[in-house]
Design an enzyme around this catalytic site. Structure first.
Site, PDB file in Angstrom:
ATOM      1  N   GLU A  78     -77.268  72.589  80.104  1.00  0.00           N
ATOM      2  CA  GLU A  78     -75.962  72.385  80.688  1.00  0.00           C
ATOM      3  C   GLU A  78     -75.195  73.563  80.859  1.00  0.00           C
ATOM      4  O   GLU A  78     -74.032  73.573  81.015  1.00  0.00           O
ATOM      5  CB  GLU A  78     -75.429  71.637  79.511  1.00  0.00           C
ATOM      6  CG  GLU A  78     -76.206  70.180  79.072  1.00  0.00           C
ATOM      7  CD  GLU A  78     -75.744  69.090  80.157  1.00  0.00           C
ATOM      8  OE1 GLU A  78     -75.339  69.391  81.379  1.00  0.00           O
ATOM      9  OE2 GLU A  78     -76.135  68.019  79.608  1.00  0.00           O
ATOM     10  N   HIS A  99     -72.061  65.391  70.858  1.00  0.00           N
ATOM     11  CA  HIS A  99     -72.293  63.921  70.893  1.00  0.00           C
ATOM     12  C   HIS A  99     -71.680  63.289  69.667  1.00  0.00           C
ATOM     13  O   HIS A  99     -72.741  62.650  68.990  1.00  0.00           O
ATOM     14  CB  HIS A  99     -73.703  63.494  71.195  1.00  0.00           C
ATOM     15  CG  HIS A  99     -74.344  64.080  72.362  1.00  0.00           C
ATOM     16  ND1 HIS A  99     -75.922  64.108  72.572  1.00  0.00           N
ATOM     17  CD2 HIS A  99     -73.988  64.797  73.412  1.00  0.00           C
ATOM     18  CE1 HIS A  99     -76.173  64.997  73.475  1.00  0.00           C
ATOM     19  NE2 HIS A  99     -74.941  65.135  74.195  1.00  0.00           N
TER      20      HIS A  99
HETATM   21  P1  13P Z   1     -79.814  71.968  75.516  1.00  0.00           P
HETATM   22  O1  13P Z   1     -80.640  71.798  74.287  1.00  0.00           O
HETATM   23  O2  13P Z   1     -80.607  72.166  76.939  1.00  0.00           O
HETATM   24  O3  13P Z   1     -78.510  72.552  75.465  1.00  0.00           O
HETATM   25  O4  13P Z   1     -78.940  70.273  75.886  1.00  0.00           O
HETATM   26  C1  13P Z   1     -78.780  69.447  74.918  1.00  0.00           C
HETATM   27  C2  13P Z   1     -77.768  68.293  75.273  1.00  0.00           C
HETATM   28  O5  13P Z   1     -77.025  67.921  74.341  1.00  0.00           O
HETATM   29  C3  13P Z   1     -77.820  68.082  76.805  1.00  0.00           C
HETATM   30  O6  13P Z   1     -76.674  67.212  76.800  1.00  0.00           O
END
Ligand code: 13P
Length: 224
Positions: A78, A99
């Site tokens: 990201e 999240h």
């Molecule tokens: P990464 O491990 O690539 O940072 O991705 C985790 C994630 O939450 C993507 O939305």
């Protein structure tokens, strides 16, 4: 001034807090810290951010290209989303993506956090909009958040999660905590029949307090 190693250690500590507080599952979430216009530290892709050590942390340039990464580690998928924040907001030195359960629930339901229901959330965040869904890791995500960056320090990502940013990693993380607390209170108050909403007069008084506190960052009620 903090050394690069100190910042990497802080990123690991924030990773532990994000993971321990259930703000991510499994390997989810990512964060970054700006060192200067051409160098940024970021979490690696595909690892649990709750169990990182400083060797995990990668370094990228202003376009997200790898400058340093230990064997077996690549920058977050990201990173383009983080880079868009730094490009649009020169006052920002750290970005946190997670999240958290309640904030992500609102993002999935397509409901922005708009009701003024408690003083701390009004002062710290004001309201929190939802950026249109984009496929993670693509330029759709940075494009979707762009319209909110000048007025907000916290944005929900539709059907995905949440993004906060600030002048330091700790402040960006604290915004994520505040966002999740606000989302949880709002959700629970809705379960009890709906929150009591603070009047506009009361909200304006809280904006005045924010102005007096001299807090950094942007706020939708103040930065019109
Ligand atoms: P990464 O491990 O690539 O940072 O991705 C985790 C994630 O939450 C993507 O939305």
């Amino acid at each position: 001034m903090k050394s690069e190693l100190d910042i990497k250690k802080e990123m690991c500590e924030i990773g532990r807090r994000v993971y321990d507080r259930g703000m991510v599952a499994s390997n989810d979430g990512n964060f970054s810290v700006k060192l200067n216009d051409n160098e940024y530290l970021c979490t690696p892709t595909g690892v649990s951010k709750g169990f990182m050590t400083p060797e995990y942390i990668c370094k990228v340039d202003g376009e997200g290209n790898v400058l340093e990464a230990n064997e077996g580690f690549r920058p977050s998928s990201e990173i383009k989303m983080h880079m868009r924040v730094y490009k649009e907001r020169l006052d920002v030195n750290a970005v946190v993506h997670a999240h958290p359960m309640y904030a992500t629930t609102f993002a999935i339901a397509g409901i922005p956090l708009e009701e003024p229901i408690m003083p701390e959330a009004v002062i710290a965040l004001g309201s929190v909009p939802i950026a249109k869904y984009g496929t993670p890791s693509t330029v759709e995500v940075p494009d979707s958040i762009a319209e909110f960056l000048s007025r907000y320090d916290a944005v929900l990502l539709e059907n995905h999660g949440a993004l906060t940013y600030s002048d330091s990693l700790l402040n960006a993380y604290h915004k994520m905590e505040s966002l999740e607390f606000y989302a949880r209170l709002l959700y629970q108050a809705k379960m009890l029949g709906g929150p009591q909403i603070l009047s506009q007069e009361r909200v304006e008084q809280l904006y005045d307090i924010r102005r007096q506190m001299g807090l950094t960052g942007r706020h939708p009620g103040i930065d019109k």
